[in-house]
Scaffold this motif. Structure first.
Motif, short mmCIF file in Angstrom:
data_model
loop_
_atom_site.label_atom_id
_atom_site.label_comp_id
_atom_site.label_asym_id
_atom_site.label_seq_id
_atom_site.Cartn_x
_atom_site.Cartn_y
_atom_site.Cartn_z
N CYS A 122 0.86 -1.19 0.00
CA CYS A 122 0.00 0.00 0.00
C CYS A 122 0.90 1.23 0.00
O CYS A 122 1.78 1.36 0.85
CB CYS A 122 -0.91 0.00 1.22
N GLU B 233 0.24 4.18 0.89
CA GLU B 233 -0.04 5.08 2.00
C GLU B 233 0.51 4.55 3.32
O GLU B 233 1.23 5.24 4.01
CB GLU B 233 -1.55 5.30 2.11
N CYS B 234 0.15 3.32 3.68
CA CYS B 234 0.54 2.81 5.00
C CYS B 234 1.71 1.83 4.95
O CYS B 234 2.29 1.52 5.98
CB CYS B 234 -0.66 2.17 5.69
N CYS C 159 -7.31 1.05 5.09
CA CYS C 159 -6.50 1.02 6.31
C CYS C 159 -6.93 2.12 7.28
O CYS C 159 -6.44 2.19 8.38
CB CYS C 159 -5.02 1.17 5.97
N CYS D 157 -6.11 6.37 1.38
CA CYS D 157 -5.86 4.96 1.11
C CYS D 157 -6.51 4.59 -0.22
O CYS D 157 -7.69 4.81 -0.43
CB CYS D 157 -6.42 4.09 2.22
#
Length: 89
Positions: free
Chosen positions: A65, A67-68, A80, A85
């Protein structure tokens, strides 16, 4: 040296091991048959057949991912919780 009680005890131990082994194999055979029946009926899991003919569970590549940073399966990913996300849409 050898007494009747020792011989009888040895026979009982050998008999217990023999019948225990037969029971263990019978339970395994029933379990394998149930598994084959479940695969025949279809358990909802995606399977593919390899060149050897045995069914295998289809694998899916994981993606990181952006983003995370967690690795998720793209087709079954959930958000998430972060606002940007890409899997939460």
């Amino acid at each position: 040296m050898f007494s009747l009680s020792k011989i009888l005890f040895l026979v009982l131990v050998i008999g217990a091991v023999w019948f225990g082994w037969r029971w263990y194999n019978r339970v395994g055979a029933v379990g394998r048959e149930r598994l084959r029946e479940r695969e025949r009926r279809g358990s909802g899991k995606p399977t593919s057949t390899s060149s050897g003919g045995s069914p295998r569970v289809a694998a899916e590549d994981m993606e990181k991912c952006p983003e995370c940073g967690a690795y998720v399966a793209p087709r079954s990913a959930v958000a998430c919780g972060r606002p940007v996300c890409p899997y939460g849409r």
